[in-house]
Enzyme design. Sequence first.
Site, PDB file in Angstrom:
ATOM      1  NE  ARG A 186      -5.054  13.819  10.662  1.00 25.40           N
ATOM      2  CZ  ARG A 186      -6.223  14.059  11.250  1.00 25.40           C
ATOM      3  NH1 ARG A 186      -7.219  14.596  10.569  1.00 25.40           N
ATOM      4  NH2 ARG A 186      -6.412  13.741  12.507  1.00 25.40           N
ATOM      5  CB  THR A 222     -15.084  14.158   9.265  1.00 25.65           C
ATOM      6  OG1 THR A 222     -14.334  14.630  10.369  1.00 25.65           O
ATOM      7  CG2 THR A 222     -14.187  13.594   8.220  1.00 25.65           C
ATOM      8  CB  THR A 224     -11.778  16.063   8.730  1.00 24.96           C
ATOM      9  OG1 THR A 224     -12.332  16.498   9.969  1.00 24.96           O
ATOM     10  CG2 THR A 224     -10.290  15.886   8.885  1.00 24.96           C
ATOM     11  CD  GLU A 237      -8.265  17.537  11.752  1.00 26.83           C
ATOM     12  OE1 GLU A 237      -8.926  16.698  12.373  1.00 26.83           O
ATOM     13  OE2 GLU A 237      -8.734  18.247  10.835  1.00 26.83           O
ATOM     14  CG  ASP A 255      -8.138  14.512  15.517  1.00 26.62           C
ATOM     15  OD1 ASP A 255      -8.970  14.470  16.442  1.00 26.62           O
ATOM     16  OD2 ASP A 255      -8.458  14.389  14.322  1.00 26.62           O
ATOM     17  CB  SER A 305      -6.774  10.736  10.857  1.00 20.94           C
ATOM     18  OG  SER A 305      -8.070  10.784  10.313  1.00 20.94           O
ATOM     19  CB  SER A 306     -10.898   7.908  13.236  1.00 20.71           C
ATOM     20  OG  SER A 306     -10.470   8.024  14.565  1.00 20.71           O
ATOM     21  N   GLY A 318     -15.769  10.930  13.482  1.00 23.43           N
ATOM     22  CA  GLY A 318     -14.731  10.859  14.497  1.00 23.43           C
ATOM     23  C   GLY A 318     -14.306   9.427  14.731  1.00 23.43           C
TER      24      GLY A 318
HETATM   25  N1  GLY Z   1     -10.656  14.819  12.833  1.00 23.34           N
HETATM   26  C1  GLY Z   1     -11.206  13.521  12.853  1.00 23.34           C
HETATM   27  C2  GLY Z   1     -10.238  12.485  12.345  1.00 23.34           C
HETATM   28  O1  GLY Z   1      -9.375  12.805  11.561  1.00 23.34           O
HETATM   29  O2  GLY Z   1     -10.328  11.349  12.730  1.00 23.34           O
END
Ligand code: GLY
Length: 566
Positions: free
Chosen positions: A104, A377, A395, A416, A419, A448-449, A469
């Site tokens: 990430r 993503t 993503t 990002e 987020d 993140s999701s 998302g």
């Molecule tokens: N950028 C979308 C996620 O990481 O959830």
Amino acid sequence: MVHAPSWRVLAASLFLVVGAGCASAQNAPPPSKGPGHAAIASANYLATNAGFEVLGKGGNAFDAAVAVSSTLAVVEQQSSGIGGGFMALLHRASDNRDVFIDARETAPKAVDMKVYVGKDGQPNRDVSTNGPLSAGIPGEPAGLVWMAAHYGKLPLSVSLAPAIRIATEGFQPDARFLGTIDDRKDVLARYPASAAVYLPGGKVPTAGWTLRQPDLAKTLQRLAAKGHDGFYKGETAKLLVDASRGAGGNWTAADLEAYQAKERQPLSIDYKGYRIVTAPPPSSGGVAIAEVLNIMSGFDLAKLDLAHSTHLTIEAMRRAFRDHNEYLGDPDFVKMPLDMLLSAYYADGLRATISPDKATPSDLLPTSMAPEPGMHTTHFSVIDADGNMVASTLTVNLEFGSAFIAKGTGVVLNDEMDDFALVPGQPNAFGLRGALANAPEPGKRMLSSMSPSFVFGADRTAVIGSPGGSTIITQVLEGILAFIDGKSASEITAQKRYHHQYLPDRVDVEAGVFDDATTKALTDMGHVLRNRSPWGFMNVVTWDHRTNKLDAASDPRRPSGLGKVQ
Ligand code: GLY
């Protein structure tokens, strides 16, 4: 590198195991002998074929994952790329080890929350989603190098070769790709290096256009030749920092040098005799999926009609997303009450607050907070002949991330930073509201999701994930439930979907997911249903242990994807 004991020992001692259902799943690791053939499902046929090309050169699932990821970074830059990040779940067959690779992005050291707030005190979406200030330090290159070095069999020069070739020779983007250029044309036009690649002659290109990316090919070649340092130090790093700072960004060479991919322990959930292995923080996905399944395990859903079982599932989603917003962040920065959130006792308490036939207004569920995600993503799934598996979600956040290409690199930087909970209590681009746990700090990973997941049953295994998302979490959850219900890879990817994320207090539905009677019953119970599009791009691979057959399917909503077994 973390060396781990066998799958069974991990399951008993190291994993954060969430007991939602019966315990028999503990006896359901995948078979010790591989299927003898391979399956890959990704969002683009060139990426799926790149994975098979590398398997054909003696690579394993992890080398194939490097090839698929890097090819997606060339042919699907609107969704992911080496200017972004990923979260991947790996299953190594030789020792039945599951591990989570966290690549990430991180906030740069000079992150300053004030720049993301407008004069009116509201989030300044232009700064948080466009241009260099919206970009976190990329994680994808570090994660790919880590995966190749620790789990792969082949050098990067082989696993990155398809991506480098396609970037050099070019490919013809499909209608979806051209549509996303059109969506983002105004922002792409702001930055000369972005406009030079995506707006030839100052216009959105049309069908038949060949996209060649020589700068991106050179950046990938430096990564192939020098590994981690080929991106985070030297020529590429200098080009990235110069471009960021030259356009008002705040990256430094030290930010890039400090970036490291991390290995984390996945979450493991027992549900109805299946073991679901999924993403831990800084993804909120696994925790939310675990909470929903824990709550649902106390209901006898099979005895209910569709409207009532859906109502209870929506109520479980509502409660899980409330906790997502409230408590979760980067585990290296935030102490999270995971033992509580994942416990059966806590789920019992949440279940007791659910009326069997009345929606709970989200306003009645207390929260202190601040963050919704999108369609930009990507996810792919792999199983190789030996039974190694990869579920990887990648993503750059919104379409074409920040829309900023760092001059000379061909790399689209992510956006990002959006987020993070940049203004606690205020929604991000996906309508998600976050609390201080997800406030930006230097070096911190934004929540993140992304929810790459494995589902291990006695007879079948699934490798599953999706972009979308905040809807990633509910789409993956619904995919897991469909697999447990016996559905095939194609049925899982084609299944219609719905979503609730606490706030906004509504159920997003795909056209046709509910018949008229179910829609009326849900509305009468107090749910507000809203049609939403698009959904998806779920990519699923399954393994039937009884027949030893693999199956692969790419979401039928998007024609560019390819699920292939060979
Ligand atoms: N950028 C979308 C996620 O990481 O959830």
